[in-house]
Design a protein around this motif. Structure first.
Motif, mmCIF file in Angstrom:
data_model
loop_
_atom_site.group_PDB
_atom_site.id
_atom_site.type_symbol
_atom_site.label_atom_id
_atom_site.label_comp_id
_atom_site.label_asym_id
_atom_site.label_seq_id
_atom_site.Cartn_x
_atom_site.Cartn_y
_atom_site.Cartn_z
ATOM 1 N N ASP A 96 1.471 116.697 101.097
ATOM 2 C CA ASP A 96 2.088 116.978 101.765
ATOM 3 C C ASP A 96 1.707 117.725 103.581
ATOM 4 O O ASP A 96 2.666 117.371 104.469
ATOM 5 C CB ASP A 96 2.798 118.240 100.836
ATOM 6 N N VAL A 97 0.361 117.810 103.561
ATOM 7 C CA VAL A 97 -0.656 117.966 104.541
ATOM 8 C C VAL A 97 -0.930 116.837 105.692
ATOM 9 O O VAL A 97 -0.305 117.084 107.111
ATOM 10 C CB VAL A 97 -1.646 118.564 104.025
ATOM 11 N N GLY A 98 -1.059 115.324 104.193
ATOM 12 C CA GLY A 98 -0.523 114.271 105.068
ATOM 13 C C GLY A 98 -2.321 113.928 106.259
ATOM 14 O O GLY A 98 -3.295 114.388 105.497
ATOM 15 N N GLU A 99 -1.857 113.685 106.956
ATOM 16 C CA GLU A 99 -3.183 112.814 107.387
ATOM 17 C C GLU A 99 -4.001 114.182 108.352
ATOM 18 O O GLU A 99 -5.474 114.008 108.378
ATOM 19 C CB GLU A 99 -2.953 111.799 108.814
ATOM 20 N N GLN A 107 -14.228 104.363 99.846
ATOM 21 C CA GLN A 107 -12.664 103.827 99.260
ATOM 22 C C GLN A 107 -12.750 105.016 97.788
ATOM 23 O O GLN A 107 -11.796 104.679 97.002
ATOM 24 C CB GLN A 107 -13.154 102.168 97.802
ATOM 25 N N SER A 108 -12.747 106.274 97.516
ATOM 26 C CA SER A 108 -12.462 107.070 97.048
ATOM 27 C C SER A 108 -11.023 107.765 97.553
ATOM 28 O O SER A 108 -10.885 107.472 98.622
ATOM 29 C CB SER A 108 -13.315 107.983 97.287
ATOM 30 N N LEU A 109 -10.473 108.131 96.462
ATOM 31 C CA LEU A 109 -8.946 108.671 96.646
ATOM 32 C C LEU A 109 -9.069 109.920 98.129
ATOM 33 O O LEU A 109 -7.926 109.901 98.938
ATOM 34 C CB LEU A 109 -8.299 110.032 95.805
ATOM 35 N N ILE A 110 -9.812 110.482 97.799
ATOM 36 C CA ILE A 110 -9.686 112.010 98.638
ATOM 37 C C ILE A 110 -11.252 111.386 100.085
ATOM 38 O O ILE A 110 -11.851 111.252 99.774
ATOM 39 C CB ILE A 110 -9.903 113.327 98.142
ATOM 40 N N GLU A 111 -10.932 111.637 101.005
ATOM 41 C CA GLU A 111 -12.157 111.563 102.424
ATOM 42 C C GLU A 111 -11.823 112.679 102.339
ATOM 43 O O GLU A 111 -11.195 113.807 103.092
ATOM 44 C CB GLU A 111 -11.300 110.450 103.171
ATOM 45 N N HIS A 112 -13.053 113.270 104.266
ATOM 46 C CA HIS A 112 -13.242 114.231 104.634
ATOM 47 C C HIS A 112 -12.559 114.263 105.629
ATOM 48 O O HIS A 112 -12.602 112.792 106.450
ATOM 49 C CB HIS A 112 -14.610 114.280 104.624
ATOM 50 N N ALA A 113 -11.939 114.645 106.223
ATOM 51 C CA ALA A 113 -10.901 114.664 107.526
ATOM 52 C C ALA A 113 -11.793 115.102 108.589
ATOM 53 O O ALA A 113 -13.015 115.385 109.012
ATOM 54 C CB ALA A 113 -9.921 116.058 107.561
ATOM 55 N N GLU A 114 -11.403 114.994 109.966
ATOM 56 C CA GLU A 114 -12.516 115.226 111.265
ATOM 57 C C GLU A 114 -13.116 116.752 111.747
ATOM 58 O O GLU A 114 -14.242 116.382 111.601
ATOM 59 C CB GLU A 114 -12.401 114.740 112.351
ATOM 60 N N ASN A 150 -8.092 103.257 103.002
ATOM 61 C CA ASN A 150 -9.153 102.504 101.952
ATOM 62 C C ASN A 150 -8.639 102.524 100.803
ATOM 63 O O ASN A 150 -9.740 101.586 99.966
ATOM 64 C CB ASN A 150 -10.936 103.007 102.429
ATOM 65 N N ASN A 151 -8.045 102.916 100.049
ATOM 66 C CA ASN A 151 -7.356 102.991 99.125
ATOM 67 C C ASN A 151 -6.120 103.052 98.272
ATOM 68 O O ASN A 151 -5.329 103.140 99.103
ATOM 69 C CB ASN A 151 -7.668 104.812 98.383
ATOM 70 N N ASP A 152 -5.355 101.856 97.850
ATOM 71 C CA ASP A 152 -4.442 101.684 97.852
ATOM 72 C C ASP A 152 -3.842 102.842 96.421
ATOM 73 O O ASP A 152 -2.680 102.847 96.939
ATOM 74 C CB ASP A 152 -3.861 99.825 96.525
ATOM 75 N N ASP A 153 -3.987 103.420 96.090
ATOM 76 C CA ASP A 153 -3.991 104.327 95.013
ATOM 77 C C ASP A 153 -3.401 105.974 96.118
ATOM 78 O O ASP A 153 -2.112 106.219 95.703
ATOM 79 C CB ASP A 153 -4.884 105.160 94.068
ATOM 80 N N ALA A 154 -4.150 105.912 97.127
ATOM 81 C CA ALA A 154 -3.422 107.171 97.762
ATOM 82 C C ALA A 154 -2.705 106.364 98.082
ATOM 83 O O ALA A 154 -1.443 107.372 98.712
ATOM 84 C CB ALA A 154 -4.725 107.110 99.105
ATOM 85 N N ARG A 155 -2.676 105.376 98.904
ATOM 86 C CA ARG A 155 -1.007 104.758 99.873
ATOM 87 C C ARG A 155 0.019 104.951 98.564
ATOM 88 O O ARG A 155 1.663 105.089 99.129
ATOM 89 C CB ARG A 155 -1.605 103.499 99.874
ATOM 90 N N GLN A 156 -0.226 104.557 97.370
ATOM 91 C CA GLN A 156 1.417 104.577 96.327
ATOM 92 C C GLN A 156 1.331 106.207 96.580
ATOM 93 O O GLN A 156 2.941 106.191 95.682
ATOM 94 C CB GLN A 156 0.513 104.509 95.676
ATOM 95 N N LEU A 157 0.013 106.894 96.041
ATOM 96 C CA LEU A 157 0.875 108.663 95.978
ATOM 97 C C LEU A 157 1.519 109.058 96.866
ATOM 98 O O LEU A 157 2.805 109.536 96.334
ATOM 99 C CB LEU A 157 -0.074 108.992 95.533
ATOM 100 N N GLN A 183 -1.241 118.513 91.382
ATOM 101 C CA GLN A 183 -0.838 120.462 92.157
ATOM 102 C C GLN A 183 -1.819 119.879 93.542
ATOM 103 O O GLN A 183 -1.708 120.190 94.169
ATOM 104 C CB GLN A 183 -1.108 121.692 91.687
ATOM 105 N N ILE A 184 -2.734 119.122 93.319
ATOM 106 C CA ILE A 184 -4.438 119.207 94.224
ATOM 107 C C ILE A 184 -3.687 117.692 95.155
ATOM 108 O O ILE A 184 -3.417 117.676 96.610
ATOM 109 C CB ILE A 184 -5.362 118.538 94.174
ATOM 110 N N LEU A 185 -2.710 117.342 94.627
ATOM 111 C CA LEU A 185 -2.482 115.521 94.877
ATOM 112 C C LEU A 185 -1.734 115.632 95.612
ATOM 113 O O LEU A 185 -1.294 114.901 96.886
ATOM 114 C CB LEU A 185 -2.895 114.404 93.981
ATOM 115 N N GLN A 186 -1.255 116.759 95.094
ATOM 116 C CA GLN A 186 1.045 116.759 96.217
ATOM 117 C C GLN A 186 0.727 117.603 96.970
ATOM 118 O O GLN A 186 1.080 116.805 98.232
ATOM 119 C CB GLN A 186 1.990 118.200 95.021
#
Length: 113
Positions: free
Chosen positions: A13-16, A60-67, A78-85, A6-9
């Motif tokens: 949804d919120v995007g960039e 290279q983590s799945l989640i990063e801090h936003a601005e 930096n993460n292929d898994d995040a792009r795949q998600l 659910q967190i990843l979903q």
């Protein structure tokens, strides 16, 4: 656990732009709220914070801090898994929605038609 998905979903949804940990926890809380079960918001918030901190440590983590301070987003640079998600959740949302066919008018109780 279902909270992870659910967190990843929600992050997908919120995007960039990203989302704050508190607002993310509120979304997860609402996803799990039902007529017969009311989860503890503080427990979900604590879990969400731990999950975000654990999965945003390196570049290279799945989640990063936003601005914005306290906001997080998927690390699609930096993460292929995040792009795949992003692709996976995007395809699930588009594939699950079928266009509605126009409803035929019901004349079964129409006395004057």
């Amino acid at each position: 656990m279902t909270y992870d998905r659910q967190i990843l979903q929600v992050l997908t949804d919120v995007g960039e732009k990203g989302i704050s940990a508190r607002l993310l926890a509120r979304h997860v809380y609402n996803m799990n709220l039902s007529l017969f079960h009311t989860p503890d918001l503080n427990e979900i918030y604590s879990y969400v914070r731990q999950y975000l901190l654990k999965n945003s440590k390196s570049p290279q983590s799945l989640i990063e801090h936003a601005e914005q301070r306290g906001c997080y987003r998927l690390n699609t640079r930096n993460n292929d898994d995040a792009r795949q998600l992003m692709l996976q959740f995007h395809d699930e949302q588009q594939g699950g929605e079928e266009p509605e066919a126009p409803a035929a008018k019901d004349y079964s109780l129409d006395l004057f038609g």
